[in-house]
Design an enzyme around this catalytic site. Structure first.
Site, PDB file in Angstrom:
ATOM      1  CG  LEU A 157     -12.350  37.605  58.689  1.00 20.41           C
ATOM      2  CD1 LEU A 157     -12.056  39.265  58.279  1.00 20.41           C
ATOM      3  CD2 LEU A 157     -13.901  37.860  59.285  1.00 20.41           C
ATOM      4  CB  VAL A 169      -6.897  34.200  54.941  1.00 25.19           C
ATOM      5  CG1 VAL A 169      -7.635  34.107  53.639  1.00 25.19           C
ATOM      6  CG2 VAL A 169      -6.312  35.589  55.048  1.00 25.19           C
ATOM      7  CE  LYS A 170     -13.601  28.723  58.818  1.00 27.11           C
ATOM      8  NZ  LYS A 170     -14.868  28.768  59.338  1.00 27.11           N
ATOM      9  CB  ILE A 171      -8.395  29.177  51.959  1.00 28.20           C
ATOM     10  CG1 ILE A 171      -7.163  28.439  52.694  1.00 28.20           C
ATOM     11  CG2 ILE A 171      -7.957  30.738  51.656  1.00 28.20           C
ATOM     12  CD1 ILE A 171      -5.950  28.473  51.875  1.00 28.20           C
ATOM     13  CB  THR A 181     -17.086  34.236  60.557  1.00 30.04           C
ATOM     14  OG1 THR A 181     -15.939  34.743  59.552  1.00 30.04           O
ATOM     15  CG2 THR A 181     -16.666  35.297  61.802  1.00 30.04           C
TER      16      THR A 181
END
Ligand code: G3P
Length: 217
Positions: free
Chosen positions: A56, A82-84, A27
């Site tokens: 996310l 965790v998308k950074i 996402t």
């Protein structure tokens, strides 16, 4: 090659899961905002609906904000990644999340040099945006190919997750290069299974069988 679905839409996720083709979901804030409503509830439902990894994305742009958000995001489920964003503050956060053994997806990657930095800091995934590069007249797939060579040369465990996919040829080219994962819009995953000769061939088989049965009566 693993297939992720690039969406925050639960109907799409359930439909592709029912086909047996869903290895994970990615996402981003745009996709999440398209669904409306309470994003926390949506994220939680997505994590429950998917057996594989769910990316996310953080919204903060400082290292401290990203770490704080990451701690919150991982509470949605054991499958959260965790998308950074690929910015200097994101790299600082990445280093810390790697040390804490939190899975990460470094997003908005447009060059092999950016991918190399993310891999050196232990990213679980890097997401090259091939469609957006193609849109600028650059070759998204050439960038992915160079990333594959770089990662193989130094035996990095970071997975290449091809993103910003526009059409089935991106899927085939990613497979030929040896990308680990591709995240697909719903429309593209449906396009992969369609061919006019399949439909025409099936219609002919069924018509011939029907004629044969009629002859025997
Ligand atoms: O989720 C990240 C990426 O796949 C977004 O793609 O279509 O907005 O370029 P797009």
């Amino acid at each position: 090659m693993e297939f992720f679905l690039d969406t925050a839409n639960l109907d799409q996720i359930r439909e592709v899961n029912d086909l047996g083709l869903l290895d994970g979901v990615t996402t981003n804030p745009t996709l999440m905002s398209r669904e409306g409503g309470d994003w926390r509830e949506q994220a939680s439902l997505i994590c429950d609906a998917v057996d594989g990894p769910v990316s996310l994305e953080v919204i903060g742009t400082t290292h401290e904000e990203m770490i704080k958000e990451a701690k919150d995001l991982v509470s949605f489920g054991p499958n959260v990644v965790v998308k950074i964003p690929m910015i200097p503050e994101g790299l600082k956060a990445l280093k810390e999340l790697t040390e804490r053994e939190i899975k990460t997806n470094v997003t908005l990657v447009f060059s092999p040099s950016q991918a190399l930095l993310a891999a050196k800091l232990g990213a679980t995934y890097v997401s090259p945006f091939v469609g957006r590069l193609d849109g600028l007249g650059q070759s998204g797939m050439e960038a992915v190919d160079q990333m594959r060579t770089l990662f193989d040369n130094y035996a990095f465990n970071t997975k290449i997750l091809v993103a910003s996919v526009r059409h089935p040829m991106h899927v085939i080219e990613s497979g030929l290069i040896g990308a680990d994962v591709i995240t697909l819009p719903y429309a593209t995953i449906m396009q992969l299974m369609q061919h006019p000769l399949t439909d025409k061939g099936l219609a002919a088989f069924l018509a011939d069988w029907e004629a044969f049965q009629a002859e025997q009566q």
